[in-house]
Scaffold this motif. Structure first.
Motif, PDB file in Angstrom:
ATOM      1  N   MET A   1       0.924  -1.133   0.001  1.00 42.56           N
ATOM      2  CA  MET A   1       0.061  -0.107   0.124  1.00 42.56           C
ATOM      3  C   MET A   1       0.905   1.205  -0.145  1.00 42.56           C
ATOM      4  N   LYS A   2       0.675   2.143  -0.753  1.00 41.10           N
ATOM      5  CA  LYS A   2       1.209   3.470  -0.987  1.00 41.10           C
ATOM      6  C   LYS A   2       1.035   4.258   0.325  1.00 41.10           C
ATOM      7  N   LYS A   3       2.112   4.748   0.701  1.00 43.04           N
ATOM      8  CA  LYS A   3       2.456   5.837   2.109  1.00 43.04           C
ATOM      9  C   LYS A   3       1.723   6.982   1.487  1.00 43.04           C
ATOM     10  N   ALA A   4       0.950   7.647   2.564  1.00 42.68           N
ATOM     11  CA  ALA A   4       0.454   9.273   2.192  1.00 42.68           C
ATOM     12  C   ALA A   4       1.690  10.055   2.327  1.00 42.68           C
ATOM     13  N   ASN A   5       1.594  11.045   1.323  1.00 39.56           N
ATOM     14  CA  ASN A   5       2.889  11.937   1.419  1.00 39.56           C
ATOM     15  C   ASN A   5       2.280  13.381   2.293  1.00 39.56           C
ATOM     16  N   ILE A   6       3.157  13.690   3.267  1.00 40.69           N
ATOM     17  CA  ILE A   6       2.807  14.856   3.921  1.00 40.69           C
ATOM     18  C   ILE A   6       4.087  15.818   3.769  1.00 40.69           C
ATOM     19  N   VAL A   7       3.596  17.130   3.332  1.00 41.17           N
ATOM     20  CA  VAL A   7       4.849  18.124   3.213  1.00 41.17           C
ATOM     21  C   VAL A   7       4.597  19.034   4.151  1.00 41.17           C
ATOM     22  N   VAL A   8       5.447  19.301   4.882  1.00 34.91           N
ATOM     23  CA  VAL A   8       5.439  20.247   6.204  1.00 34.91           C
ATOM     24  C   VAL A   8       6.348  21.616   5.781  1.00 34.91           C
ATOM     25  N   ILE A   9       5.863  22.748   6.155  1.00 31.08           N
ATOM     26  CA  ILE A   9       6.380  23.883   5.528  1.00 31.08           C
ATOM     27  C   ILE A   9       6.894  24.795   6.722  1.00 31.08           C
ATOM     28  N   GLY A  10       7.982  25.399   6.807  1.00 33.05           N
ATOM     29  CA  GLY A  10       8.214  26.405   7.772  1.00 33.05           C
ATOM     30  C   GLY A  10       9.713  26.476   8.271  1.00 33.05           C
ATOM     31  N   GLY A  11      10.148  26.381   9.487  1.00 33.00           N
ATOM     32  CA  GLY A  11      11.538  26.645  10.004  1.00 33.00           C
ATOM     33  C   GLY A  11      11.592  26.769  11.357  1.00 33.00           C
ATOM     34  N   GLY A  12      12.469  27.176  12.091  1.00 34.32           N
ATOM     35  CA  GLY A  12      12.739  27.371  13.438  1.00 34.32           C
ATOM     36  C   GLY A  12      12.220  26.163  14.309  1.00 34.32           C
ATOM     37  N   THR A  13      12.237  26.144  15.894  1.00 38.09           N
ATOM     38  CA  THR A  13      11.947  25.057  16.649  1.00 38.09           C
ATOM     39  C   THR A  13      10.801  24.279  16.290  1.00 38.09           C
ATOM     40  N   GLY A  14       9.679  24.976  15.806  1.00 33.06           N
ATOM     41  CA  GLY A  14       8.359  24.427  15.717  1.00 33.06           C
ATOM     42  C   GLY A  14       8.279  23.338  14.802  1.00 33.06           C
ATOM     43  N   LEU A  15       8.911  23.490  13.849  1.00 37.83           N
ATOM     44  CA  LEU A  15       8.876  22.650  12.722  1.00 37.83           C
ATOM     45  C   LEU A  15       9.700  21.266  13.153  1.00 37.83           C
ATOM     46  N   SER A  16      10.872  21.526  13.869  1.00 35.85           N
ATOM     47  CA  SER A  16      11.733  20.447  14.083  1.00 35.85           C
ATOM     48  C   SER A  16      10.803  19.547  15.290  1.00 35.85           C
ATOM     49  N   VAL A  17       9.952  20.372  16.030  1.00 36.20           N
ATOM     50  CA  VAL A  17       9.298  19.666  17.195  1.00 36.20           C
ATOM     51  C   VAL A  17       8.340  18.634  16.613  1.00 36.20           C
ATOM     52  N   LEU A  18       7.451  19.218  15.646  1.00 41.85           N
ATOM     53  CA  LEU A  18       6.337  18.573  14.836  1.00 41.85           C
ATOM     54  C   LEU A  18       6.989  17.232  14.147  1.00 41.85           C
ATOM     55  N   LEU A  19       8.010  17.372  13.620  1.00 38.67           N
ATOM     56  CA  LEU A  19       8.683  16.372  12.842  1.00 38.67           C
ATOM     57  C   LEU A  19       9.248  15.238  13.720  1.00 38.67           C
ATOM     58  N   ARG A  20       9.767  15.529  14.833  1.00 41.35           N
ATOM     59  CA  ARG A  20       9.869  14.373  15.695  1.00 41.35           C
ATOM     60  C   ARG A  20       8.793  13.369  15.949  1.00 41.35           C
ATOM     61  N   GLY A  21       7.728  14.020  16.052  1.00 42.82           N
ATOM     62  CA  GLY A  21       6.508  13.173  16.237  1.00 42.82           C
ATOM     63  C   GLY A  21       6.110  12.537  14.978  1.00 42.82           C
ATOM     64  N   GLN A 254      -5.919  23.755  25.361  1.00 40.66           N
ATOM     65  CA  GLN A 254      -5.667  23.535  26.654  1.00 40.66           C
ATOM     66  C   GLN A 254      -5.214  24.872  27.499  1.00 40.66           C
ATOM     67  N   THR A 255      -5.691  24.769  28.753  1.00 36.26           N
ATOM     68  CA  THR A 255      -5.289  25.881  29.680  1.00 36.26           C
ATOM     69  C   THR A 255      -3.978  26.052  30.093  1.00 36.26           C
ATOM     70  N   ILE A 256      -3.242  27.126  29.710  1.00 40.29           N
ATOM     71  CA  ILE A 256      -1.898  27.435  30.250  1.00 40.29           C
ATOM     72  C   ILE A 256      -1.788  27.778  31.591  1.00 40.29           C
ATOM     73  N   PRO A 257      -0.942  26.824  32.476  1.00 42.87           N
ATOM     74  CA  PRO A 257      -0.680  27.246  33.637  1.00 42.87           C
ATOM     75  C   PRO A 257      -0.173  28.786  33.841  1.00 42.87           C
ATOM     76  N   TYR A 293       2.705  20.491  25.476  1.00 37.77           N
ATOM     77  CA  TYR A 293       3.717  19.809  26.215  1.00 37.77           C
ATOM     78  C   TYR A 293       4.621  20.818  26.828  1.00 37.77           C
ATOM     79  N   PHE A 294       4.988  20.590  28.260  1.00 38.88           N
ATOM     80  CA  PHE A 294       5.416  21.700  29.009  1.00 38.88           C
ATOM     81  C   PHE A 294       7.009  21.077  29.276  1.00 38.88           C
ATOM     82  N   ASP A 295       7.881  21.835  28.780  1.00 39.85           N
ATOM     83  CA  ASP A 295       9.209  21.810  29.283  1.00 39.85           C
ATOM     84  C   ASP A 295       9.631  22.779  30.559  1.00 39.85           C
ATOM     85  N   ASP A 302       2.634  19.384  21.593  1.00 35.68           N
ATOM     86  CA  ASP A 302       3.095  17.752  22.030  1.00 35.68           C
ATOM     87  C   ASP A 302       3.068  17.176  20.813  1.00 35.68           C
ATOM     88  N   ALA A 303       4.478  16.767  20.268  1.00 35.26           N
ATOM     89  CA  ALA A 303       4.679  16.364  18.900  1.00 35.26           C
ATOM     90  C   ALA A 303       3.874  15.308  18.530  1.00 35.26           C
TER      91      ALA A 303
END
Length: 314
Positions: A1-21, A254-257, A293-295, A302-303
């Motif tokens: 079965m062919k895998k779905a193709n996801i293209v993610v566009i951006g930069g900075g830490t936000g993009l890296s966090v998402l890609l880890r997940g 989500q409520t922010i502490p 996710y709170f560091d 949350d990735a």
């Protein structure tokens, strides 16, 4: 079965966090990464070697890498001593070295991807040096990605010099074959929009039948999106790209502490309010969830949760 193709566009830490997940799911990932950075180690290498800045690309490569933690640590290691080396990260130097060996930045990125066993493909938005400019509310102009948020004024628009940089053919191919196109998360004017200012990239996105989703930032960014609502973020994208239509927006519910809210307030940031009625009028499906996710100091998406949300849209 062919895998779905996801293209993610951006930069900075936000993009890296998402890609880890995202790399933990059975999907094909292509990341299109901004090359407008001009600060720190990236800025110095860009200036001295006349290459696109490697910093955001480096972080994305590491996020998608399938290597031992020590190799990742080595790639991200930043030198603290030595008059020439101080402040440089080893990964940036390796990317600069590989660009020199291959004679081409994008080719250098591909070769380093093989060394790091990267899961997915990483493409710089342009294969040349580009400069990000901003026109501010009072009509004045600022040059350079790192200087834009420091101007202390509302941003009217951002634009590239040169205005028509060439994207890689592989980038266009990835977008043409995408099942899902994701914008963000990340700095609106300095990480996300610069990619969309490459005319061929925005044209292919507009023509694409893929589902298009924007991941809205949780907090405003001082000097960039002060007092912005979720709708303001989307409107800013639309102001820069005519006739672009997004299908969904992912927002945090989500409520922010209090302690985190207070810390951000000290830096001039507030929670991005979700103006649902306006978003619905824009024709957007609103996807809300507890996404945080709170560091130790900052809020992060949350990735895994975010990735699950994206994969469920396929």
């Amino acid at each position: 079965m062919k895998k779905a193709n996801i293209v993610v566009i951006g930069g900075g830490t936000g993009l890296s966090v998402l890609l880890r997940g995202l790399k933990t799911f059975p999907v094909d990932i292509s990341a299109i990464v901004t090359v407008a950075d001009d600060g720190g180690s990236s800025g110095r290498l860009r200036k001295e070697l006349k290459i696109p800045p490697p910093g955001d690309v480096r972080n994305v490569l590491v996020a998608l890498a399938e290597v031992e933690p020590l190799v990742e640590k080595l790639f991200q290691h930043r030198f603290e001593n030595g008059s020439g080396l101080s402040g440089h990260s080893l990964g940036n130097l390796l990317l600069a070295g590989m660009t020199s060996i291959t004679g081409d930045f994008a080719r250098g990125v591909q070769e380093i991807s093989r060394v790091l066993n990267v899961k997915g493909k990483v493409f710089p938005a342009a294969n040349e040096e580009i400069v990000l400019h901003a026109e501010l509310a009072d009509g004045s102009f600022v040059e350079g990605e790192s200087r834009i948020p420091l101007a202390g004024q509302q941003i009217k628009r951002v634009f590239l010099e040169p205005s028509n940089p060439e994207p890689l053919q592989e980038t266009i191919y990835a977008l043409e074959n995408a099942d899902l196109i994701v914008l963000g998360p990340g700095s609106l004017y300095t990480s996300i929009i610069p990619n969309l200012l490459v005319p061929q990239i925005s044209q292919v996105i507009k023509n694409s039948k893929a589902w298009k989703v924007y991941i809205c930032n949780v907090m405003t960014q001082p000097g960039e999106t002060d007092e912005f609502t979720a709708g303001d973020h989307v409107q800013a994208i639309y102001n820069h790209v005519d006739n672009l239509h997004l299908n969904s927006i992912i927002v945090n519910k989500q409520t922010i502490p209090f302690s985190y809210g207070q810390r951000y307030a000290e830096e001039g940031a507030t929670v991005v309010s979700v103006d649902e009625e306006r978003l619905q009028k824009m024709g957007l499906e609103i996807v809300g969830d507890d996404l945080l996710y709170f560091d130790n100091y900052y809020l992060r998406h949350d990735a895994l949760k975010l990735s699950q949300r994206l994969v469920s849209m396929l």
